[in-house]
Scaffold this motif. Structure first.
Motif, mmCIF file in Angstrom:
data_model
loop_
_atom_site.group_PDB
_atom_site.id
_atom_site.type_symbol
_atom_site.label_atom_id
_atom_site.label_comp_id
_atom_site.label_asym_id
_atom_site.label_seq_id
_atom_site.Cartn_x
_atom_site.Cartn_y
_atom_site.Cartn_z
ATOM 1 N N SER A 1 0.792 -1.605 -0.466
ATOM 2 C CA SER A 1 -0.327 -0.410 -0.100
ATOM 3 C C SER A 1 0.293 1.252 0.261
ATOM 4 N N HIS A 2 2.464 1.494 0.467
ATOM 5 C CA HIS A 2 3.023 2.368 -0.145
ATOM 6 C C HIS A 2 4.296 2.572 -1.032
ATOM 7 N N GLN A 3 4.152 3.275 -1.417
ATOM 8 C CA GLN A 3 5.170 4.044 -2.544
ATOM 9 C C GLN A 3 6.652 3.052 -1.907
ATOM 10 N N GLN B 1 -2.700 9.281 -3.011
ATOM 11 C CA GLN B 1 -3.333 10.458 -2.335
ATOM 12 C C GLN B 1 -3.832 9.583 -0.737
ATOM 13 N N ILE B 2 -5.206 9.147 -0.997
ATOM 14 C CA ILE B 2 -5.577 8.136 -0.026
ATOM 15 C C ILE B 2 -4.206 7.526 1.254
ATOM 16 N N VAL B 3 -3.966 6.894 0.918
ATOM 17 C CA VAL B 3 -2.506 6.605 2.161
ATOM 18 C C VAL B 3 -1.200 7.132 2.449
ATOM 19 N N GLU B 4 -1.221 8.257 1.252
ATOM 20 C CA GLU B 4 0.320 9.457 1.998
ATOM 21 C C GLU B 4 0.155 10.433 1.577
ATOM 22 N N GLY B 5 -0.625 11.057 0.588
ATOM 23 C CA GLY B 5 -0.455 12.024 0.515
ATOM 24 C C GLY B 5 0.929 13.151 -0.703
ATOM 25 N N GLN C 1 5.488 15.837 -4.393
ATOM 26 C CA GLN C 1 7.275 15.838 -4.119
ATOM 27 C C GLN C 1 7.017 14.048 -3.999
ATOM 28 N N LYS C 2 5.910 12.873 -4.445
ATOM 29 C CA LYS C 2 6.312 11.410 -4.706
ATOM 30 C C LYS C 2 6.428 12.278 -6.056
ATOM 31 N N ILE C 3 6.371 12.256 -6.960
ATOM 32 C CA ILE C 3 6.331 12.168 -8.432
ATOM 33 C C ILE C 3 7.883 13.019 -8.768
ATOM 34 N N ARG C 4 8.066 13.786 -8.078
ATOM 35 C CA ARG C 4 9.210 14.095 -7.919
ATOM 36 C C ARG C 4 10.923 12.807 -7.622
ATOM 37 N N PHE D 1 -0.345 17.468 -13.611
ATOM 38 C CA PHE D 1 -0.264 17.162 -14.438
ATOM 39 C C PHE D 1 1.101 17.919 -14.902
ATOM 40 N N ASP D 2 1.486 19.265 -14.383
ATOM 41 C CA ASP D 2 2.664 20.222 -15.527
ATOM 42 C C ASP D 2 3.630 19.949 -14.154
ATOM 43 N N VAL D 3 3.247 19.718 -13.319
ATOM 44 C CA VAL D 3 4.623 18.282 -12.270
ATOM 45 C C VAL D 3 5.124 17.210 -12.636
#
Length: 275
Positions: A156-158, A183-187, A191-194, A227-229
């Motif tokens: 369940s976590h990245q 988003q539901i688990v961590e939000g 930053q996660k994308i980066r 999407f911009d990120v």
């Protein structure tokens, strides 16, 4: 530019499944994904893809008995034979559909076990599957899924997904980064994308509004910003993956409801064919 794939298991619910390919192409999608192809002959699905100029970018390996509550077999001790049969079947479909990615669902941690006790089974199964998939150039994806929608799911976590990839040690195993689940688990999605996109280990992204899992212009997540990120980070690191639209149209099964809800898509500058 990021590219969007229509998830035909969720979009166009007013249409028979085989008619959804044409609808997606008509709305401007260049690629599709779906959960499971196994109710249809592979050549029939391949014909729909070809007729509509679509690319199949993802589907799931057999999850076990879905109707009886199975949500994957990879972490289940004692299910190794069934798991291998499912992977073999999914690879045959991948070859027929020219699909480069298969999502391997982890499964629910069985009663009497903890996550740590089934981890060796999961890692062993994925190593075997990765070796088989590599023979035909297919990548396997593992996906953290939120435990509100799927209680008891193994992953369940990245961070856990990336740790497992390192432990599995196969270059063709990557993460399916579903921003709805994340988003539901961590939000902290931007930053996660980066953090994770530049690793080269994110093979696919999926989106849906939170919390209702409707269109990405509904709910608490600012997807226009994300999407911009993604575009920014992808430009820096060379990521060229697809973004799967795995959401339930807010208009439900209303005729034309999916198309009517695609304002976010038709306005997007991210619609582009495979380079």
């Amino acid at each position: 530019m990021p590219k969007f794939a229509a998830n035909l298991s969720m979009l166009y619910p007013d249409l028979d499944f085989l008619d959804r390919f044409e609808a997606a192409a008509r709305d401007g999608f260049k690629a599709v994904e779906f959960l499971f192809p196994y109710a249809y002959r592979a050549h029939e699905l391949a014909a729909r893809l070809k007729a509509n100029g679509l690319q199949q970018v993802l589907f799931n390996a057999p999850p076990g008995d879905w109707e009886q509550g199975d949500r994957g077999l990879a972490c289940l001790p004692g299910a190794e034979v069934k798991f291998r049969e499912g992977i073999t079947k999914s690879l045959a479909y991948a070859q027929a559909l020219a699909c480069p990615r298969i999502h391997v669902m982890a499964g629910l941690v069985p009663g009497g076990h903890g996550r740590d006790t089934v981890r060796p089974t999961y890692v062993s199964n994925l190593r075997w599957a990765a070796t088989e998939a590599a023979k035909q150039g297919v990548k396997l994806l593992i996906e953290p899924i939120n435990t509100r929608d799927m209680p008891g799911y193994f992953l369940s976590h990245q961070a856990d997904a990336h740790e497992l990839i390192a432990e599995i040690g196969a270059t063709n195993v990557e993460v399916q980064m579903d921003l709805y689940h994340c988003q539901i688990v961590e939000g902290d999605l931007a930053q996660k994308i980066r953090q994770y996109l530049p690793t080269g280990r994110v093979g696919h992204i999926q989106i849906a509004g939170v919390p209702q899992r409707h269109e990405p212009d509904k709910g608490e997540v600012n997807y226009a910003y994300l999407f911009d990120v993604i575009d920014e980070v992808a430009g820096q690191c060379g990521w060229t993956g697809w973004i799967g639209c795995e959401y339930r149209p807010a208009r439900g099964s209303q005729p034309g409801g999916t198309s009517a809800g695609l304002g976010w898509f038709s306005r997007s500058s991210f619609i582009s064919p495979e380079p």
